[in-house]
Design an enzyme around this catalytic site. Structure first.
Site, PDB file in Angstrom:
ATOM      1  CE1 TYR A  53      36.687  11.512  34.063  1.00  0.00           C
ATOM      2  CE2 TYR A  53      38.517  10.379  32.988  1.00  0.00           C
ATOM      3  CZ  TYR A  53      38.047  11.292  33.923  1.00  0.00           C
ATOM      4  OH  TYR A  53      38.936  11.984  34.706  1.00  0.00           O
TER       5      TYR A  53
ATOM      6  CB  THR B 201      32.765  14.364  29.384  1.00  0.00           C
ATOM      7  OG1 THR B 201      33.487  13.471  30.232  1.00  0.00           O
ATOM      8  CG2 THR B 201      31.407  13.763  29.058  1.00  0.00           C
TER       9      THR B 201
END
Length: 258
Positions: A157, A160
């Protein structure tokens, strides 16, 4: 304040989610024709129906952002139906992975890269050229405070969300002389009505949320409208000179305080 959306079409990816649906509602309230794009067709239709019931204009579109052929066909169809996408909110993404590096699952890593990064690239790649041709466009990438500061157990997470910052700044550079802006929004955790709870009560609901609230100078967490109202402004005519910026919606959690 008139944000100038009456003749604009806005596409929100992940438009059926908590933040995405709020983005859809706010943009529609400001006059935009809204495309609620989501992998879950029924949920997207629910959001579109709500907007229509409130007097707005909305379309529900099912699309898998990781499928390039499907994305291309979807954007082609929307171009025919609406005349082109003027506002793109890159909101879709996965946030459920949590494990330390030694235990992180390879398939989860690949999934998050595919959806959060490649999916965002796929839809933007189809929409961006038309914005430049029409010499007007607004793109918002939904990052996170985790993309700036990292997140324990959130390798995929955080990676990204950090990548979306670089992607957004690149789009800002490439669109600058064509009337296309791109900005990045980086919220703290957003918990809806739970943000109204005192920390003592929040601890009874979710200890993790309460710990973050305690570390936030404002001593509270965010709501969906905190994000969507900022997004609406950044997409407006009034924000035409703002591009390539990473704007935190954090309650000050990114500040050093003592």
């Amino acid at each position: 304040m008139d944000f100038g959306f009456d003749d604009k079409t806005a596409l929100v990816t992940g438009g059926a989610g908590r933040i995405g649906s709020e983005d859809c509602h706010v943009l529609a309230e400001e006059g935009a024709e809204v495309v609620v794009l989501d992998v879950k067709e029924d949920a997207a239709q629910d959001v579109a129906d709500e907007i229509e019931e409130d007097g707005g204009t909305a379309h529900a579109v099912e699309c898998d952002l990781t499928n390039r052929e499907e994305v291309s066909a979807t954007v082609d169809a929307l171009r025919e139906e609406t005349g082109g996408i003027d506002i793109l909110i890159n909101n879709a993404g996965m946030v459920d992975a949590r494990a330390r590096m030694e235990d992180f699952d390879d398939d989860t890593w690949d999934r998050d890269m595919s959806i959060n990064i490649t999916g965002t690239y796929n839809i933007t790649h189809e929409v961006f050229p038309g914005m430049c041709e029409r010499e007007w466009g607004r793109i918002i990438n939904m990052s996170s405070i985790t993309g700036i500061q990292g997140g324990f157990g959130q390798a995929s997470y955080a990676t990204t969300k950090a990548a979306l910052i670089g992607f957004g700044k690149t789009l800002a550079l490439e669109g600058a002389q064509s009337g296309v802006t791109c900005n990045v929004v980086a919220p703290n955790i957003v918990v809806g009505a739970l943000a109204d709870l005192p920390i003592e009560q929040l601890e009874q609901v979710d200890e993790h949320f309460a710990r973050i609230a305690k570390a936030t100078p404002m001593r509270t967490l965010g709501k969906e409208e905190d994000v969507s109202n900022l997004i609406a402004f950044l997409c407006s005519e009034q924000a035409e000179y703002i591009t390539g910026q990473v704007v935190g919606v954090t309650g000050g959690v990114d500040l050093f305080s003592f």
